[in-house]
Design a protein around this motif. Structure first.
Motif, PDB file in Angstrom:
ATOM      1  N   TYR A 265       0.418   1.007  39.995  1.00 47.72           N
ATOM      2  CA  TYR A 265       0.490   2.556  41.061  1.00 47.72           C
ATOM      3  C   TYR A 265      -0.703   2.239  42.175  1.00 47.72           C
ATOM      4  O   TYR A 265      -1.483   1.478  41.790  1.00 47.72           O
ATOM      5  CB  TYR A 265       0.395   4.353  40.490  1.00 47.72           C
ATOM      6  CG  TYR A 265       1.483   3.913  39.626  1.00 47.72           C
ATOM      7  CD1 TYR A 265       2.681   4.939  40.506  1.00 47.72           C
ATOM      8  CD2 TYR A 265       1.571   4.187  38.745  1.00 47.72           C
ATOM      9  CE1 TYR A 265       4.019   5.243  40.503  1.00 47.72           C
ATOM     10  CE2 TYR A 265       3.188   4.214  37.924  1.00 47.72           C
ATOM     11  CZ  TYR A 265       3.873   5.251  38.737  1.00 47.72           C
ATOM     12  OH  TYR A 265       5.567   4.599  37.976  1.00 47.72           O
TER      13      TYR A 265
ATOM     14  N   GLN B 112      -3.715   4.932  44.121  1.00 47.87           N
ATOM     15  CA  GLN B 112      -4.170   6.200  44.292  1.00 47.87           C
ATOM     16  C   GLN B 112      -4.919   6.063  45.724  1.00 47.87           C
ATOM     17  O   GLN B 112      -5.102   5.596  46.601  1.00 47.87           O
ATOM     18  CB  GLN B 112      -5.211   6.367  43.342  1.00 47.87           C
ATOM     19  CG  GLN B 112      -4.186   6.500  41.597  1.00 47.87           C
ATOM     20  CD  GLN B 112      -5.697   7.072  40.696  1.00 47.87           C
ATOM     21  OE1 GLN B 112      -6.073   6.078  40.489  1.00 47.87           O
ATOM     22  NE2 GLN B 112      -5.574   8.270  40.893  1.00 47.87           N
TER      23      GLN B 112
ATOM     24  N   SER C 202      -3.405  11.525  44.465  1.00 45.89           N
ATOM     25  CA  SER C 202      -1.732  11.670  45.154  1.00 45.89           C
ATOM     26  C   SER C 202      -2.127  10.273  44.407  1.00 45.89           C
ATOM     27  O   SER C 202      -2.656   9.198  44.426  1.00 45.89           O
ATOM     28  CB  SER C 202      -1.318  11.537  46.354  1.00 45.89           C
ATOM     29  OG  SER C 202      -1.422  12.494  47.011  1.00 45.89           O
ATOM     30  N   LYS C 203      -1.092   9.987  43.875  1.00 42.25           N
ATOM     31  CA  LYS C 203      -0.405   8.560  43.262  1.00 42.25           C
ATOM     32  C   LYS C 203       1.441   8.078  43.604  1.00 42.25           C
ATOM     33  O   LYS C 203       1.837   8.883  43.763  1.00 42.25           O
ATOM     34  CB  LYS C 203      -0.178   9.231  41.371  1.00 42.25           C
ATOM     35  CG  LYS C 203      -0.178   7.547  40.505  1.00 42.25           C
ATOM     36  CD  LYS C 203       0.060   7.489  39.867  1.00 42.25           C
ATOM     37  CE  LYS C 203      -0.256   7.124  38.741  1.00 42.25           C
ATOM     38  NZ  LYS C 203      -0.067   7.318  37.245  1.00 42.25           N
ATOM     39  N   CYS C 204       0.383   6.629  44.390  1.00 43.14           N
ATOM     40  CA  CYS C 204       2.042   6.724  44.901  1.00 43.14           C
ATOM     41  C   CYS C 204       2.442   4.866  44.849  1.00 43.14           C
ATOM     42  O   CYS C 204       1.699   4.083  44.323  1.00 43.14           O
ATOM     43  CB  CYS C 204       1.225   6.588  46.639  1.00 43.14           C
ATOM     44  SG  CYS C 204       0.274   7.162  47.560  1.00 43.14           S
TER      45      CYS C 204
ATOM     46  N   CYS D 158       4.585   8.481  47.244  1.00 39.94           N
ATOM     47  CA  CYS D 158       3.444   9.494  46.728  1.00 39.94           C
ATOM     48  C   CYS D 158       3.900  10.660  46.493  1.00 39.94           C
ATOM     49  O   CYS D 158       4.420  11.673  46.941  1.00 39.94           O
ATOM     50  CB  CYS D 158       2.454   9.825  48.593  1.00 39.94           C
ATOM     51  SG  CYS D 158       1.708   8.234  48.235  1.00 39.94           S
TER      52      CYS D 158
END
Length: 688
Positions: A644, A646, A650-652, A665
């Motif tokens: 992912y 970050q 948020s984590k996308c 995200c």
């Protein structure tokens, strides 16, 4: 098959301990031996280098009798395995070795022998003969036996080792001391009975090492309570957690070899770093050297020292594994700020001057052969400030900014202020060496001056955020004045940047230097930068380090010269990666260079993520921006999927193809930022 040069066997680490498969050394995080420039990672004999043979009363089976021998580096589960099959007697011998990812004070060796057929030959009485091959006695430690051990439960063989020479007594008054605990003694070949009634025979050896005796012993005791299968599973689980929850890259298309190289690169880089959660609290981390934790007692391994490689080449990728990984590396610099102050003061300057080579104390440990390198490569200090800026741009962690970044960037700015020579409206950095180490004692290296301007600007900006009492207003104004007056050389007639004052056209350079004004510095993306790329591509020596060509690729992608980018991207890995286990060399095949060169891995992965993916993190007019410049993909690749990335909180997950990029995200509902794709942008919440 094995590589002809066993230096290119996999290097396995867990952030606390590391070793190269079949090598003669174990190294431990933060343990060095030798004074100043002679400091190097302290070699522990490789007691986990064990070989098993299947024997009976007539002798042992040889490799020549094996019908099949396989060697495998399992990246998903994090272990090295080698298997020998003896078809004529229906027996297979499998051996595994790994530094445990959760019980990270431990190194593990496992052997599994299997009878496949109920034949007279297979069922004859046999035993396993285990021989350890640790190499010569250590020249860094004096070891004494604390306990010889016995067969009684919990009575382990123990050694205590003490290094012989401290690095710098002012910052290290005592030698390093380590405690080693063995699950069994292997000073003589050990015979493990394999009764005829057992279809399988499994055996393991565990070695635990720590500074504290109780930590090593507790680790060993807890591990031995687990079954063989549970022990391996607990290790593999941490690697699965990394690949599934932290970071992975999946490549779709006719590019299997590239995919293997990408995944191996991620593995070798990540394995040198400790996992954020382990059985017992992690020790402070003492830096990521160019060849990782598993190497470091030779000049080819840079003695295990930390350079600008950490911040410029490896940190941008390590941060994508998770913010904890990035903070781990940057906190090493903060903990050694006193050493950097000492370096500045002892050379007649103010502020903090980080050493070109750093080990345990944070003072200068550059090899005595090359004093001019330590004296002149001052760009390491603003490089660190630049890295702090980039980490903040992605994390947006204001508490971290003021508590961890501000003390460093302020002191680096003070050093630059005292190091600069000013006249009228211009300031200079004299008698320096840039990334191109083939040119020494030069003035106004354009990379050094550009990254210094960025560092000064970031220090002034950070003062506005962290200096709530305005105690540093005058100081900040001085930084900004130097930023504005520091010279950036430019040839108006040729519309390019000379590398330094007096640079002669066609003079050969060692590696990427001036072209870094584009990516990663993003200091100059004008037509002059494109001319820099065209010019320096023709004068960079062929034996230059791997990341040089990756940087040409990333910069050509930014200038939309895609065929050139593809050429340099391929060049940046194809002749640098040894085929068997995808281990990198510093130099192309045919040239002498370092093995397990994770600096090159860092540059390569940056070219893929930030070059082809076009990823950038920014704050524009106090608005957060996650920027995706026009995406592209390497040759024969249809899609790249990254899990992912970050950004802020948020984590996308992210997929990109040619001229198309998709990002999903998830984060707190109060967080908003702009996703910028090409010249268009849309204001978005944290879920899109």
């Amino acid at each position: 098959s094995l590589p002809s040069d066993l230096n290119f066997m996999p290097s396995l680490s867990n952030g606390h301990l590391g070793y190269t498969v079949f090598g003669d050394a174990i190294f431990m995080n933060g343990v060095y031996n030798g004074a100043t420039g002679n400091s190097q990672r302290a070699r522990i004999p490789n007691w986990i280098n064990i070989n098993a043979e299947i024997c009976d009363r007539f002798g042992c089976l040889s490799d020549e009798q094996a019908t099949n021998i396989n060697y495998e580096m399992n990246l998903q589960d994090g272990y090295f395995r080698y298997t020998k099959r003896y078809a004529s007697i229906g027996i297979t011998l499998e051996q595994r070795t790994y530094p445990h990812r959760y019980y990270n004070r431990a190194l593990v060796y496992e052997v599994l022998a299997t009878r496949h057929a109920a034949t007279t030959l297979a069922n004859s009485p046999r035993y396993l003969k285990l021989t350890h091959k640790p190499g010569n006695a250590s020249d860094a430690f004096d070891f004494v036996v604390v306990n010889n051990g016995s067969d009684a439960v919990g009575d382990f063989r123990q050694l205590r080792g003490r290094t012989r020479v401290v690095e710098f007594e002012k910052f290290q008054p005592q030698a390093h001391e380590i405690q080693v605990a063995f699950s069994e003694s292997l000073e003589q070949p050990r015979q493990v009975p394999w009764p005829t009634w057992q279809a399988q025979k499994q055996h393991r050896v565990v070695i635990c090492v720590d500074r504290v005796e109780s930590v090593a012993l507790n680790e060993l005791q807890e591990m031995l309570r687990l079954s063989d299968d549970a022990l391996l599973a607990s290790h593999a689980e941490k690697w699965h957690e990394f690949w599934q929850q932290h970071f992975s890259i999946e490549i779709a298309g006719d590019a299997l070899e590239l995919s293997r190289i990408v995944n191996a690169g991620i593995f070798y880089l990540a394995s040198s770093l400790p996992t954020p959660s382990s059985n017992q609290p992690n020790d402070p981390y003492y830096g990521l050297s160019p060849t990782g934790l598993a190497r470091g007692n030779s000049e080819a391994d840079y003695q295990g020292h930390s350079f600008w490689d950490t911040e410029i080449w490896m940190l941008p990728v390590a941060t994508q594994f998770g913010y904890d990984y990035g903070k781990l590396l940057l906190n090493y610099r903060l903990r050694h700020l006193d050493g950097a102050r000492f370096n500045a003061n002892s050379t007649g300057y103010k502020g903090a001057r980080f050493p070109w080579e750093s080990a345990y104390t944070g003072t200068e440990v550059t090899n005595p052969c090359c004093p001019e390198v330590a004296e002149q490569e001052i760009h390491i200090s603003p490089d660190i400030s630049f890295a702090l800026q980039k980490f903040f741009a992605q994390s947006q962690d204001y508490n971290w900014l003021c508590d961890h970044a501000w003390p460093i960037v302020a002191e680096v700015a003070d050093f630059l202020l005292s190091r600069a020579s000013c006249e009228a409206n211009a300031c200079h950095l004299l008698h320096v060496m840039g990334p191109d180490e083939d040119h020494a004692y030069i003035d106004d290296n354009v990379y050094t001056n550009a990254v210094s301007k960025i560092a000064l600007d970031f220090a002034a900006w950070t003062a506005g955020k962290c200096d709530s009492n305005n105690n540093h207003t005058e100081r900040s104004e001085d930084w900004q004045q130097l930023r504005d007056r520091l010279v950036i050389l430019y040839d108006e007639q040729l519309n390019y940047h000379p590398q330094h004052l007096g640079y002669q056209l066609q003079a050969i350079v060692k590696q990427a230097d001036t072209i870094l004004l584009g990516y990663p510095l993003q200091f100059d993306t004008s037509s002059a930068h494109l001319n820099d790329l065209h010019y320096y591509a023709n004068v960079t020596r062929e034996s230059g380090p791997a990341m040089t060509w990756s940087m040409f690729a990333a910069n050509y992608l930014a200038t939309a010269e895609y065929s050139r980018a593809d050429e340099y991207f391929t060049r940046g890995y194809q002749t640098y990666v040894r085929p068997e286990f995808k281990v990198w060399s510093e130099t192309p095949i045919g040239y002498y260079g370092s093995a397990n060169f994770i600096t090159g891995i860092g540059g390569f992965l940056q070219a893929l993520i930030f070059g082809y993916g076009g990823l950038n993190f920014a704050r524009v007019n106090d608005t957060l921006q996650l920027q995706l410049i026009t995406a592209n993909v390497p040759p024969n690749v249809q899609q790249v999927q990254v899990k992912y990335i970050q950004f802020a909180d948020s984590k996308c997950s992210w997929q990109f193809q040619h001229e198309n990029s998709t990002m999903n995200c998830f984060g707190p509902p109060t967080q908003h930022f702009e996703l910028v794709q090409g010249s268009n942008y849309t204001q978005l919440g944290s879920n899109f």
